[in-house]
Design a protein around this motif. Structure first.
Motif, PDB file in Angstrom:
ATOM      1  N   PRO A 174      64.876  61.074   4.676  1.00 46.02           N
ATOM      2  CA  PRO A 174      65.775  61.507   5.756  1.00 46.02           C
ATOM      3  C   PRO A 174      65.380  60.864   7.082  1.00 46.02           C
ATOM      4  CG  PRO A 174      64.267  63.285   5.155  1.00 46.02           C
ATOM      5  CD  PRO A 174      64.048  62.176   4.159  1.00 46.02           C
ATOM      6  N   VAL A 175      66.382  60.464   7.852  1.00 45.88           N
ATOM      7  CA  VAL A 175      66.164  59.801   9.141  1.00 45.88           C
ATOM      8  C   VAL A 175      66.864  60.618  10.222  1.00 45.88           C
ATOM      9  CG1 VAL A 175      66.373  57.671  10.468  1.00 45.88           C
ATOM     10  CG2 VAL A 175      66.139  57.559   7.973  1.00 45.88           C
ATOM     11  N   ILE A 176      66.121  60.977  11.257  1.00 49.33           N
ATOM     12  CA  ILE A 176      66.641  61.779  12.368  1.00 49.33           C
ATOM     13  C   ILE A 176      66.675  60.922  13.623  1.00 49.33           C
ATOM     14  CG2 ILE A 176      66.277  63.817  13.817  1.00 49.33           C
ATOM     15  CD1 ILE A 176      64.829  65.124  11.514  1.00 49.33           C
ATOM     16  N   ALA A 177      67.804  60.922  14.325  1.00 51.00           N
ATOM     17  CA  ALA A 177      67.900  60.265  15.627  1.00 51.00           C
ATOM     18  C   ALA A 177      67.682  61.295  16.722  1.00 51.00           C
ATOM     19  CB  ALA A 177      69.264  59.608  15.790  1.00 51.00           C
ATOM     20  N   GLU A 178      66.750  61.008  17.617  1.00 48.55           N
ATOM     21  CA  GLU A 178      66.447  61.885  18.757  1.00 48.55           C
ATOM     22  C   GLU A 178      67.029  61.208  20.006  1.00 48.55           C
ATOM     23  OE1 GLU A 178      62.421  62.850  21.190  1.00 48.55           O
ATOM     24  OE2 GLU A 178      62.321  63.239  19.025  1.00 48.55           O
ATOM     25  N   VAL A 179      68.174  61.722  20.473  1.00 46.71           N
ATOM     26  CA  VAL A 179      68.953  61.039  21.504  1.00 46.71           C
ATOM     27  C   VAL A 179      68.882  61.795  22.827  1.00 46.71           C
ATOM     28  CG1 VAL A 179      71.240  60.224  22.177  1.00 46.71           C
ATOM     29  CG2 VAL A 179      70.520  60.076  19.783  1.00 46.71           C
ATOM     30  N   VAL A 213      70.612  62.888  10.521  1.00 43.67           N
ATOM     31  CA  VAL A 213      70.712  63.971  11.499  1.00 43.67           C
ATOM     32  C   VAL A 213      70.660  63.339  12.880  1.00 43.67           C
ATOM     33  CG1 VAL A 213      69.685  66.111  12.380  1.00 43.67           C
ATOM     34  CG2 VAL A 213      69.514  65.564   9.940  1.00 43.67           C
ATOM     35  N   VAL A 214      71.571  63.758  13.766  1.00 49.76           N
ATOM     36  CA  VAL A 214      71.614  63.226  15.132  1.00 49.76           C
ATOM     37  C   VAL A 214      71.481  64.390  16.093  1.00 49.76           C
ATOM     38  CG1 VAL A 214      72.844  61.776  16.771  1.00 49.76           C
ATOM     39  CG2 VAL A 214      73.219  61.459  14.315  1.00 49.76           C
ATOM     40  N   VAL A 215      70.364  64.457  16.803  1.00 53.53           N
ATOM     41  CA  VAL A 215      70.100  65.523  17.765  1.00 53.53           C
ATOM     42  C   VAL A 215      70.268  64.947  19.169  1.00 53.53           C
ATOM     43  CG1 VAL A 215      68.403  67.164  18.650  1.00 53.53           C
ATOM     44  CG2 VAL A 215      68.509  66.674  16.187  1.00 53.53           C
ATOM     45  N   CYS A 216      71.185  65.529  19.957  1.00 51.16           N
ATOM     46  CA  CYS A 216      71.507  65.007  21.288  1.00 51.16           C
ATOM     47  C   CYS A 216      71.304  66.072  22.353  1.00 51.16           C
ATOM     48  CB  CYS A 216      72.979  64.569  21.352  1.00 51.16           C
ATOM     49  SG  CYS A 216      73.438  63.226  20.271  1.00 51.16           S
ATOM     50  N   THR A 217      70.736  65.684  23.471  1.00 50.58           N
ATOM     51  CA  THR A 217      70.771  66.568  24.630  1.00 50.58           C
ATOM     52  C   THR A 217      72.215  66.683  25.114  1.00 50.58           C
ATOM     53  OG1 THR A 217      70.319  64.702  26.089  1.00 50.58           O
ATOM     54  CG2 THR A 217      68.422  66.001  25.350  1.00 50.58           C
ATOM     55  N   VAL A 219      74.234  67.314  16.424  1.00 52.09           N
ATOM     56  CA  VAL A 219      73.542  68.523  16.869  1.00 52.09           C
ATOM     57  C   VAL A 219      73.426  68.425  18.382  1.00 52.09           C
ATOM     58  CG1 VAL A 219      71.442  69.901  16.704  1.00 52.09           C
ATOM     59  CG2 VAL A 219      72.274  68.632  14.702  1.00 52.09           C
ATOM     60  N   VAL A 220      74.285  69.147  19.091  1.00 51.46           N
ATOM     61  CA  VAL A 220      74.311  69.076  20.552  1.00 51.46           C
ATOM     62  C   VAL A 220      73.596  70.303  21.104  1.00 51.46           C
ATOM     63  CG1 VAL A 220      75.758  68.910  22.601  1.00 51.46           C
ATOM     64  CG2 VAL A 220      76.503  67.833  20.459  1.00 51.46           C
ATOM     65  N   LEU A 221      72.552  70.073  21.870  1.00 52.74           N
ATOM     66  CA  LEU A 221      71.720  71.159  22.368  1.00 52.74           C
ATOM     67  C   LEU A 221      72.322  71.782  23.628  1.00 52.74           C
ATOM     68  CD1 LEU A 221      68.305  69.362  21.869  1.00 52.74           C
ATOM     69  CD2 LEU A 221      69.388  71.041  20.370  1.00 52.74           C
ATOM     70  N   PRO A 222      71.945  73.012  23.941  1.00 47.74           N
ATOM     71  CA  PRO A 222      72.418  73.637  25.182  1.00 47.74           C
ATOM     72  C   PRO A 222      71.931  72.856  26.400  1.00 47.74           C
ATOM     73  CG  PRO A 222      71.479  75.281  23.699  1.00 47.74           C
ATOM     74  CD  PRO A 222      71.140  73.937  23.124  1.00 47.74           C
ATOM     75  N   PRO A 223      72.647  72.935  27.512  1.00 50.60           N
ATOM     76  CA  PRO A 223      72.231  72.234  28.733  1.00 50.60           C
ATOM     77  C   PRO A 223      70.788  72.589  29.119  1.00 50.60           C
ATOM     78  CG  PRO A 223      74.442  73.093  28.995  1.00 50.60           C
ATOM     79  CD  PRO A 223      73.931  73.662  27.698  1.00 50.60           C
ATOM     80  N   GLY A 224      70.042  71.567  29.509  1.00 51.89           N
ATOM     81  CA  GLY A 224      68.671  71.774  29.957  1.00 51.89           C
ATOM     82  C   GLY A 224      67.635  71.823  28.859  1.00 51.89           C
TER      83      GLY A 224
END
Length: 248
Positions: free
Chosen positions: A100-105, A122-126, A179-184
């Motif tokens: 598995p490959v995760i992008a930390e954006v 998996v794509v995790v974005c601020t 995967v869009v994280l909450p602001p901040g």
């Protein structure tokens, strides 16, 4: 560390972080970085000690995409073809390995940089990360990113994103699966959580699921179900053998 100062390779507890390290060029993907990153992903896929791969970027963002200064110097067909082959290989590489490959954006992921993130499992974005495909603003057809964007977003959303060249925040994105994280909130803690979750499962089962997803995507239902049936039988028999051996 890798042999190329454009890419940092960090290993800890079965997790391999591949960190784009050209902050002065906004982590733009020049030929050397593309080659180093492609080889690093391939090597991670072949290394039995690696359970999960994370792609990240240093400085202000993930990646601004292809290095425009480098591409501007391409003047003949052979150079253009070589560049296209290198970029295609990179964009295919995250989906081509069984790990598995995760992008930390964070910050920004643009053009080929965003396509690289979307090629991951998996794509995790601020929330405020700026995303988009600005190629059309530079009179460039974003050809190499089209297949991956269509695969992720579907043809209607992909056409809108690609043809208009808009830059949008992750919170505004309409791309399924981000995967869009909450602001901040920083991306790193969520990536750590996702990594622990994936690493907690048997590696061979995670690899099997990834292979099945890859096979099923784009296949007709009957072919996908034939493969699923075969894997189901093999997995059940493998579990039965393990149970008998444990009981002996």
């Amino acid at each position: 560390m890798s042999g190329d100062d454009r890419l940092r390779i960090e290993d800890a507890d079965g997790i391999r972080r591949l960190v784009l390290d050209r902050p002065q060029a906004r982590n733009a993907l020049d030929g050397a970085l593309v080659a180093a990153l492609s080889e690093a992903i391939k090597a991670a896929g072949a290394d039995p000690a690696v359970r999960v791969v994370v792609l990240a970027g240093t400085g202000g963002g993930f990646s601004a995409g292809a290095d425009l200064k480098e591409t501007a110097r391409i003047t003949d067909a052979a150079e253009a073809a070589a560049h296209a082959r290198r970029m295609r290989r990179l964009l295919e590489m995250p989906g081509g390995i069984d790990k598995p490959v995760i992008a930390e954006v964070h910050g920004f992921a643009l053009g080929a940089g965003f396509a690289l993130a979307l090629a991951c499992d998996v794509v995790v974005c601020t929330a405020g990360a700026r995303l988009g495909f600005p190629e059309m603003r530079h009179a460039v057809v974003p050809a190499l990113v089209v297949p991956g964007v269509v695969r992720r977003a579907g043809p209607l959303v992909a056409f809108d994103l690609l043809v208009n060249g808009r830059i949008f925040t992750a919170a505004e994105a309409r791309i399924p699966g981000l995967v869009v994280l909450p602001p901040g909130v920083d991306a790193a803690p969520e990536v750590v959580r996702r990594v622990a979750e994936l690493a907690g499962h048997p590696a061979e089962l995670v690899a099997e699921v990834k292979r099945m997803v890859r096979t099923s995507d784009g296949a007709d239902l009957a072919h996908a179900m034939d493969t699923a049936e075969q894997v189901n039988v093999e997995n059940r028999l493998r579990r039965a053998r393990t149970t008998r051996q444990d009981g002996e």
